[in-house]
Every structure is written in C-alpha cells, then in structure tokens.
Design a protein around this motif. Structure first.
Motif, PDB file in Angstrom:
ATOM      1  N   ARG A  30       0.957  -1.445   0.042  1.00 18.82           N
ATOM      2  CA  ARG A  30      -0.040   0.094   0.118  1.00 18.82           C
ATOM      3  C   ARG A  30       0.953   1.241  -0.094  1.00 18.82           C
ATOM      4  N   GLY A  31       2.115   1.274   0.564  1.00 20.34           N
ATOM      5  CA  GLY A  31       2.924   2.252   0.492  1.00 20.34           C
ATOM      6  C   GLY A  31       3.655   2.554  -0.579  1.00 20.34           C
ATOM      7  N   ALA A  32       4.108   1.648  -1.263  1.00 20.65           N
ATOM      8  CA  ALA A  32       4.447   1.604  -2.710  1.00 20.65           C
ATOM      9  C   ALA A  32       3.710   1.977  -3.882  1.00 20.65           C
ATOM     10  N   ALA A  33       2.289   1.387  -3.612  1.00 23.20           N
ATOM     11  CA  ALA A  33       1.299   1.493  -4.922  1.00 23.20           C
ATOM     12  C   ALA A  33       0.135   1.799  -4.217  1.00 23.20           C
ATOM     13  N   SER A  34      -0.027   2.819  -3.488  1.00 22.53           N
ATOM     14  CA  SER A  34      -1.617   3.092  -2.946  1.00 22.53           C
ATOM     15  C   SER A  34      -2.885   3.176  -3.941  1.00 22.53           C
ATOM     16  N   HIS A  35      -2.535   3.310  -5.177  1.00 22.13           N
ATOM     17  CA  HIS A  35      -3.481   3.336  -5.935  1.00 22.13           C
ATOM     18  C   HIS A  35      -3.663   1.849  -6.388  1.00 22.13           C
ATOM     19  N   LEU A  36      -3.209   0.880  -5.872  1.00 25.47           N
ATOM     20  CA  LEU A  36      -3.474  -0.401  -6.198  1.00 25.47           C
ATOM     21  C   LEU A  36      -4.021  -1.307  -4.648  1.00 25.47           C
ATOM     22  N   ARG A  37      -4.163  -0.228  -3.681  1.00 24.86           N
ATOM     23  CA  ARG A  37      -4.408  -0.899  -2.356  1.00 24.86           C
ATOM     24  C   ARG A  37      -5.918  -1.659  -2.461  1.00 24.86           C
ATOM     25  N   TYR A  38      -7.017  -1.266  -3.505  1.00 26.40           N
ATOM     26  CA  TYR A  38      -8.169  -1.978  -3.427  1.00 26.40           C
ATOM     27  C   TYR A  38      -8.217  -2.980  -4.470  1.00 26.40           C
ATOM     28  N   PHE A  39      -7.230  -3.129  -5.268  1.00 20.94           N
ATOM     29  CA  PHE A  39      -7.438  -3.842  -6.496  1.00 20.94           C
ATOM     30  C   PHE A  39      -7.306  -5.504  -6.198  1.00 20.94           C
ATOM     31  N   GLU A  40      -8.189  -6.186  -6.706  1.00 20.88           N
ATOM     32  CA  GLU A  40      -8.360  -7.737  -6.253  1.00 20.88           C
ATOM     33  C   GLU A  40      -6.902  -8.430  -6.524  1.00 20.88           C
ATOM     34  N   ASP A  41      -6.418  -8.142  -7.753  1.00 19.47           N
ATOM     35  CA  ASP A  41      -5.410  -9.004  -8.192  1.00 19.47           C
ATOM     36  C   ASP A  41      -4.171  -8.805  -7.426  1.00 19.47           C
ATOM     37  N   ASN A  42      -4.379  -7.642  -6.597  1.00 19.65           N
ATOM     38  CA  ASN A  42      -3.071  -7.421  -5.938  1.00 19.65           C
ATOM     39  C   ASN A  42      -3.132  -7.791  -4.254  1.00 19.65           C
ATOM     40  N   ILE A  43      -4.187  -8.302  -4.035  1.00 22.74           N
ATOM     41  CA  ILE A  43      -4.591  -8.828  -2.682  1.00 22.74           C
ATOM     42  C   ILE A  43      -4.785 -10.402  -2.838  1.00 22.74           C
ATOM     43  N   SER A  44      -4.222 -11.004  -1.785  1.00 21.82           N
ATOM     44  CA  SER A  44      -4.470 -12.285  -1.448  1.00 21.82           C
ATOM     45  C   SER A  44      -4.433 -12.940  -0.161  1.00 21.82           C
ATOM     46  N   LYS A  45      -5.051 -14.067   0.225  1.00 19.00           N
ATOM     47  CA  LYS A  45      -5.189 -14.305   1.554  1.00 19.00           C
ATOM     48  C   LYS A  45      -3.481 -14.667   1.772  1.00 19.00           C
ATOM     49  N   GLN A  46      -3.284 -14.367   3.139  1.00 23.24           N
ATOM     50  CA  GLN A  46      -1.934 -14.538   3.365  1.00 23.24           C
ATOM     51  C   GLN A  46      -1.702 -14.838   4.989  1.00 23.24           C
ATOM     52  N   CYS A  47      -0.843 -15.718   5.484  1.00 26.57           N
ATOM     53  CA  CYS A  47      -0.743 -15.931   7.015  1.00 26.57           C
ATOM     54  C   CYS A  47      -0.215 -14.892   7.289  1.00 26.57           C
ATOM     55  N   HIS A  48      -0.204 -14.716   9.012  1.00 23.40           N
ATOM     56  CA  HIS A  48       0.262 -13.398   9.600  1.00 23.40           C
ATOM     57  C   HIS A  48       1.844 -13.340   9.647  1.00 23.40           C
ATOM     58  N   ARG A  49       2.403 -14.402   9.581  1.00 19.58           N
ATOM     59  CA  ARG A  49       3.949 -14.647   9.342  1.00 19.58           C
ATOM     60  C   ARG A  49       4.372 -13.911   8.287  1.00 19.58           C
ATOM     61  N   CYS A  50       3.834 -14.598   7.186  1.00 18.44           N
ATOM     62  CA  CYS A  50       4.380 -14.079   5.896  1.00 18.44           C
ATOM     63  C   CYS A  50       4.062 -12.368   5.666  1.00 18.44           C
ATOM     64  N   ASN A  51       2.820 -12.116   6.104  1.00 16.02           N
ATOM     65  CA  ASN A  51       2.457 -10.605   6.017  1.00 16.02           C
ATOM     66  C   ASN A  51       3.082  -9.907   6.808  1.00 16.02           C
ATOM     67  N   VAL A  52       3.500  -9.965   7.904  1.00 12.21           N
ATOM     68  CA  VAL A  52       3.797  -9.174   8.976  1.00 12.21           C
ATOM     69  C   VAL A  52       5.254  -9.233   9.174  1.00 12.21           C
ATOM     70  N   GLN A  53       5.787 -10.607   9.477  1.00 11.98           N
ATOM     71  CA  GLN A  53       7.097 -10.901  10.295  1.00 11.98           C
ATOM     72  C   GLN A  53       7.948 -10.920   8.903  1.00 11.98           C
ATOM     73  N   LEU A  54       7.550 -11.447   7.708  1.00 11.99           N
ATOM     74  CA  LEU A  54       8.433 -11.366   6.580  1.00 11.99           C
ATOM     75  C   LEU A  54       8.090 -10.561   5.577  1.00 11.99           C
ATOM     76  N   SER A  55       7.462  -9.387   5.875  1.00 13.21           N
ATOM     77  CA  SER A  55       7.215  -8.082   5.122  1.00 13.21           C
ATOM     78  C   SER A  55       6.695  -8.762   3.618  1.00 13.21           C
ATOM     79  N   GLY A  56       5.615  -9.677   3.813  1.00  8.55           N
ATOM     80  CA  GLY A  56       4.839 -10.037   2.640  1.00  8.55           C
ATOM     81  C   GLY A  56       5.507 -11.122   2.036  1.00  8.55           C
ATOM     82  N   ASN A  57       6.616 -11.672   2.359  1.00 10.25           N
ATOM     83  CA  ASN A  57       7.249 -12.603   1.538  1.00 10.25           C
ATOM     84  C   ASN A  57       7.126 -12.560   0.088  1.00 10.25           C
ATOM     85  N   GLN A  58       7.754 -11.523  -0.286  1.00  6.67           N
ATOM     86  CA  GLN A  58       7.141 -10.958  -1.643  1.00  6.67           C
ATOM     87  C   GLN A  58       7.809 -12.097  -2.794  1.00  6.67           C
ATOM     88  N   GLN A  59       9.239 -12.562  -2.752  1.00  9.66           N
ATOM     89  CA  GLN A  59       9.671 -13.504  -3.566  1.00  9.66           C
ATOM     90  C   GLN A  59       8.586 -14.631  -4.019  1.00  9.66           C
TER      91      GLN A  59
END
Length: 192
Positions: free
Chosen positions: A110-139
């Motif tokens: 959301r910080g890098a692309a706030s214009h995509l924050r509500y775009f469905e392709d950009n959002i998926s279900k993620q566990c708390h560990r990957c989303n918060v502790q691993l900063s999204g586990n982007q790779q």
C-alpha cells in the motif's frame, strides 16, 4: 339556492368519540381535545426536528473525518472480501493452512502503490507470519501469484504506475461494492 351539505359525523382523533363537525376540516370534538392534539403535534414536530438535527450532526461529523479514516474503513471491507474469496486457498506465499490470523496481503504494498490498495489482483489471503514478520514474503508471493492469475496480470500490476487519489465518494462506492460481493459469496456457500 343550494343548501350547503352538513359535514358527516366523524370520530375525534383524541378521544375517539363521535361528533358532528361544524367545518369539514375539524378533526377533534372539543377545545380540550384540540389542546391535546396541538401538544401531540408539537411533540411530533420536535421529534422530527431532533432526528433531522442528529442526522445533520452525523453528516457534519463525517465531513470532519480525514480521508485516511474512509480509506481504512474501505480497506477493512475489501480485506474481508479477500479472506472470504480465498477461504479455500492456503497462504499465497508459504502455502500453510495454519496461522495465528489470516490476513489480506498486498503484492504491491500500500505504501509503494497506494492506487492498487483495493485492486483484487493485488490482494490475496496470507498468513500473519508472511504478511507481517516476513514483510509480505514477496519472492514466494510473486511465484505463487503468477500461478494463480498468470504472468501477464502480474506484470501489469508491477508496471502500473498511474497514481490515483481516491475520493470519499469513490471509497463509499467501493465499500458498498465489496460488501455486496462478500454477501453473495456467503450466500453462494450456504446454498451449496
């Protein structure tokens, strides 16, 4: 000479007794009932004014809230939809089915692309560990997102740099849209 019709007998609005009105517009039988009726009308009018004042106060209060408030409210509704949509899927990044809490993780933050924050392709279900502790586990997110929506759509997300500042009206429309989609998903599941 035409004789004026005598008004039909009526029931008094206050005491409900039958009376013969002297005018066709008369609705009560006596002065005491007229006073009671006047007090009741005044009370109703005061109540309507109080309701209108409360509504105006709520609207004024809503107008004073910053845009961030409305963005956060919209994000909660969109996140609820994403968690419902992906309920049958594991974490997009690590593939786990167990977590402290399921979250709606953004591929493009959301910080890098706030214009995509509500775009469905950009959002998926993620566990708390990957989303918060691993900063999204982007790779891993990217690899699994390509498998989920395709390489072309992922590249479209990554190359979308069109800035957009949402208005309060757009956010209200988005909230209504995603609430409706969430209700439809829940109904669909209950019907199956």
């Amino acid at each position: 000479m035409v004789k004026a019709k005598k008004p039909k007998p009526k029931n008094c609005r206050i005491c409900k007794s039958k009376f013969s009105p002297s005018k066709s517009t008369q609705i009560v039988c006596s002065t005491s009932c007229a006073i009671q009726h006047g007090k009741a009308q005044s009370a109703k009018q005061a109540e309507r004014k109080a309701i209108a004042d409360r509504k105006a106060h709520r609207e004024k209060k809503a107008d004073l809230k910053p845009l961030k408030h409305w963005e956060d409210m919209t994000q909660r509704v969109v996140n609820d939809y994403i968690r419902q949509r992906d309920e049958h899927l594991p974490c997009i990044s690590c593939g786990t089915w167990e977590t402290v809490q399921w979250e709606a993780g953004h591929f493009m933050s959301r910080g890098a692309a706030s214009h995509l924050r509500y775009f469905e392709d950009n959002i998926s279900k993620q566990c708390h560990r990957c989303n918060v502790q691993l900063s999204g586990n982007q790779q891993q997110y990217r690899i699994n997102l390509i498998a989920k929506i395709g390489h072309e759509r992922v590249e479209a997300l990554e190359s979308n740099n069109d800035p957009h500042r949402y208005t309060r009206e757009e956010l209200e429309a988005l909230r209504a849209h995603y609430r409706q989609k969430t209700r439809e998903l829940i109904k669909q599941r209950e019907g199956v």
